[in-house]
Design a protein around this motif. Structure first.
Motif, PDB file in Angstrom:
ATOM      1  N   LEU A 108       5.140   3.228 -18.535  1.00  2.63           N
ATOM      2  CA  LEU A 108       5.187   4.249 -17.484  1.00  2.63           C
ATOM      3  C   LEU A 108       3.804   4.485 -16.889  1.00  2.63           C
ATOM      4  O   LEU A 108       3.674   4.703 -15.684  1.00  2.63           O
ATOM      5  CB  LEU A 108       5.771   5.551 -18.014  1.00  2.63           C
ATOM      6  CG  LEU A 108       7.286   5.591 -18.185  1.00  2.63           C
ATOM      7  CD1 LEU A 108       7.718   6.929 -18.779  1.00  2.63           C
ATOM      8  CD2 LEU A 108       7.993   5.343 -16.866  1.00  2.63           C
ATOM      9  N   ASP A 109       2.766   4.430 -17.711  1.00  8.12           N
ATOM     10  CA  ASP A 109       1.401   4.551 -17.186  1.00  8.12           C
ATOM     11  C   ASP A 109       1.125   3.445 -16.169  1.00  8.12           C
ATOM     12  O   ASP A 109       0.565   3.696 -15.098  1.00  8.12           O
ATOM     13  CB  ASP A 109       0.360   4.468 -18.306  1.00  8.12           C
ATOM     14  CG  ASP A 109       0.351   5.667 -19.242  1.00  8.12           C
ATOM     15  OD1 ASP A 109       0.911   6.728 -18.884  1.00  8.12           O
ATOM     16  OD2 ASP A 109      -0.224   5.536 -20.344  1.00  8.12           O
ATOM     17  N   ALA A 110       1.514   2.214 -16.491  1.00  9.17           N
ATOM     18  CA  ALA A 110       1.290   1.075 -15.592  1.00  9.17           C
ATOM     19  C   ALA A 110       2.132   1.209 -14.322  1.00  9.17           C
ATOM     20  O   ALA A 110       1.663   0.899 -13.220  1.00  9.17           O
ATOM     21  CB  ALA A 110       1.596  -0.243 -16.308  1.00  9.17           C
ATOM     22  N   VAL A 111       3.359   1.675 -14.459  1.00 11.92           N
ATOM     23  CA  VAL A 111       4.235   1.892 -13.309  1.00 11.92           C
ATOM     24  C   VAL A 111       3.631   2.954 -12.400  1.00 11.92           C
ATOM     25  O   VAL A 111       3.545   2.789 -11.176  1.00 11.92           O
ATOM     26  CB  VAL A 111       5.661   2.298 -13.767  1.00 11.92           C
ATOM     27  CG1 VAL A 111       6.471   2.896 -12.637  1.00 11.92           C
ATOM     28  CG2 VAL A 111       6.375   1.104 -14.378  1.00 11.92           C
ATOM     29  N   LYS A 112       3.191   4.040 -12.998  1.00 10.61           N
ATOM     30  CA  LYS A 112       2.585   5.125 -12.230  1.00 10.61           C
ATOM     31  C   LYS A 112       1.341   4.628 -11.484  1.00 10.61           C
ATOM     32  O   LYS A 112       1.160   4.930 -10.299  1.00 10.61           O
ATOM     33  CB  LYS A 112       2.241   6.282 -13.167  1.00 10.61           C
ATOM     34  CG  LYS A 112       1.741   7.516 -12.476  1.00 10.61           C
ATOM     35  CD  LYS A 112       1.509   8.618 -13.496  1.00 10.61           C
ATOM     36  CE  LYS A 112       0.801   9.793 -12.872  1.00 10.61           C
ATOM     37  NZ  LYS A 112       0.508  10.834 -13.862  1.00 10.61           N
ATOM     38  N   GLU A 113       0.514   3.863 -12.153  1.00 13.25           N
ATOM     39  CA  GLU A 113      -0.685   3.308 -11.516  1.00 13.25           C
ATOM     40  C   GLU A 113      -0.305   2.426 -10.322  1.00 13.25           C
ATOM     41  O   GLU A 113      -0.920   2.497  -9.259  1.00 13.25           O
ATOM     42  CB  GLU A 113      -1.486   2.501 -12.535  1.00 13.25           C
ATOM     43  CG  GLU A 113      -2.767   1.924 -11.997  1.00 13.25           C
ATOM     44  CD  GLU A 113      -3.549   1.165 -13.056  1.00 13.25           C
ATOM     45  OE1 GLU A 113      -4.288   0.238 -12.676  1.00 13.25           O
ATOM     46  OE2 GLU A 113      -3.428   1.486 -14.254  1.00 13.25           O
ATOM     47  N   HIS A 114       0.712   1.601 -10.489  1.00 14.82           N
ATOM     48  CA  HIS A 114       1.196   0.748  -9.392  1.00 14.82           C
ATOM     49  C   HIS A 114       1.645   1.592  -8.197  1.00 14.82           C
ATOM     50  O   HIS A 114       1.275   1.324  -7.050  1.00 14.82           O
ATOM     51  CB  HIS A 114       2.334  -0.145  -9.878  1.00 14.82           C
ATOM     52  CG  HIS A 114       3.072  -0.825  -8.777  1.00 14.82           C
ATOM     53  ND1 HIS A 114       2.539  -1.886  -8.072  1.00 14.82           N
ATOM     54  CD2 HIS A 114       4.291  -0.577  -8.226  1.00 14.82           C
ATOM     55  CE1 HIS A 114       3.401  -2.265  -7.139  1.00 14.82           C
ATOM     56  NE2 HIS A 114       4.473  -1.491  -7.216  1.00 14.82           N
ATOM     57  N   ILE A 115       2.446   2.611  -8.466  1.00 17.12           N
ATOM     58  CA  ILE A 115       3.003   3.433  -7.388  1.00 17.12           C
ATOM     59  C   ILE A 115       1.908   4.236  -6.687  1.00 17.12           C
ATOM     60  O   ILE A 115       1.869   4.296  -5.455  1.00 17.12           O
ATOM     61  CB  ILE A 115       4.107   4.366  -7.932  1.00 17.12           C
ATOM     62  CG1 ILE A 115       5.271   3.543  -8.477  1.00 17.12           C
ATOM     63  CG2 ILE A 115       4.593   5.319  -6.843  1.00 17.12           C
ATOM     64  CD1 ILE A 115       6.260   4.358  -9.295  1.00 17.12           C
ATOM     65  N   VAL A 116       1.023   4.837  -7.450  1.00 16.14           N
ATOM     66  CA  VAL A 116      -0.073   5.608  -6.851  1.00 16.14           C
ATOM     67  C   VAL A 116      -0.929   4.700  -5.975  1.00 16.14           C
ATOM     68  O   VAL A 116      -1.367   5.090  -4.891  1.00 16.14           O
ATOM     69  CB  VAL A 116      -0.901   6.307  -7.944  1.00 16.14           C
ATOM     70  CG1 VAL A 116      -2.203   6.871  -7.390  1.00 16.14           C
ATOM     71  CG2 VAL A 116      -0.074   7.419  -8.600  1.00 16.14           C
ATOM     72  N   GLY A 117      -1.113   3.458  -6.387  1.00 10.75           N
ATOM     73  CA  GLY A 117      -1.890   2.489  -5.608  1.00 10.75           C
ATOM     74  C   GLY A 117      -1.260   2.159  -4.258  1.00 10.75           C
ATOM     75  O   GLY A 117      -1.966   1.735  -3.329  1.00 10.75           O
ATOM     76  N   ASN A 119       0.003   4.371  -2.346  1.00 12.50           N
ATOM     77  CA  ASN A 119      -0.477   5.490  -1.535  1.00 12.50           C
ATOM     78  C   ASN A 119       0.547   5.985  -0.500  1.00 12.50           C
ATOM     79  O   ASN A 119       0.175   6.321   0.628  1.00 12.50           O
ATOM     80  CB  ASN A 119      -1.794   5.123  -0.840  1.00 12.50           C
ATOM     81  CG  ASN A 119      -2.566   6.349  -0.416  1.00 12.50           C
ATOM     82  OD1 ASN A 119      -2.477   7.383  -1.065  1.00 12.50           O
ATOM     83  ND2 ASN A 119      -3.294   6.241   0.675  1.00 12.50           N
ATOM     84  N   ARG A 120       1.822   6.004  -0.872  1.00 15.88           N
ATOM     85  CA  ARG A 120       2.819   6.543   0.049  1.00 15.88           C
ATOM     86  C   ARG A 120       3.947   7.308  -0.646  1.00 15.88           C
ATOM     87  O   ARG A 120       4.887   7.737   0.013  1.00 15.88           O
ATOM     88  CB  ARG A 120       3.372   5.451   0.954  1.00 15.88           C
ATOM     89  CG  ARG A 120       4.126   4.340   0.281  1.00 15.88           C
ATOM     90  CD  ARG A 120       4.632   3.335   1.330  1.00 15.88           C
ATOM     91  NE  ARG A 120       5.544   2.401   0.774  1.00 15.88           N
ATOM     92  CZ  ARG A 120       5.219   1.188   0.316  1.00 15.88           C
ATOM     93  NH1 ARG A 120       3.967   0.797   0.361  1.00 15.88           N
ATOM     94  NH2 ARG A 120       6.136   0.390  -0.172  1.00 15.88           N
TER      95      ARG A 120
END
Length: 163
Positions: A108-117, A119-120
């Motif tokens: 989930l940390d990696a998923v969150k990092e992907h999504i935040v990257g 930027n939408r």
């Protein structure tokens, strides 16, 4: 090799070289009512342009599968109405052999990092099927909160994580 509990978790493309290993991943029989098989997930992804899926690796070991739904992709087919600022965690599974090593949380940390990257997106939505042995406590401990909305004819509880 580092123990899996401390190995770097990475989301990698599923290709011909790791496809069969990804298909062989499975949860405990008691958990099968809570998540579709990876074969079903990959088939659904094939027909839905909004799907984004990856193999979950801990170091060099394939340990799980994750699939997101991006409602902003042209042609994306949503099973529930979602806002264009909401990404959906469509599937998350860690193979039964690798559970209880904090790999789900680190995925989930990696998923969150992907999504935040990207930027939408403002929220990550998902749902869970209530029941003993289900993922409710895992998601709530991570920081998801129930929204009060139900999915899939009222059988799944929607939860959201602010990004």
């Amino acid at each position: 090799m580092k123990p899996l509990a401390t190995a770097n978790v990475a989301l990698r493309t599923i290709d011909w070289d790791n496809l069969h290993a990804a298909l062989a991943l499975d949860v405990d029989p008691a958990q099968q009512q809570f998540v579709a098989s990876n074969a079903v997930s990959l088939a659904e992804a094939h027909f839905n342009p909004g799907a984004w899926f990856r193999a979950v690796y801990a170091g060099d070991v394939l340990v799980g599968f994750v699939m997101l739904f991006d409602p902003t992709i042209p042609g994306a087919i949503a099973s529930v109405p979602v806002e264009p600022t909401d990404m959906v965690l469509w599937r998350l599974m860690i193979d039964r052999r690798y559970q209880r090593q904090r790999l789900g949380r680190r995925t989930l940390d990696a998923v969150k990092e992907h999504i935040v990257g990207l930027n939408r997106f403002r929220r990550l939505l998902t749902s869970y099927v209530p029941g003993p042995g289900g993922p409710k406590d895992f998601y709530l401990a991570y920081g998801f909160a129930e929204t009060g909305r139900l999915w899939d004819d009222g059988t799944e509880v929607e939860i959201a994580l602010r990004l």
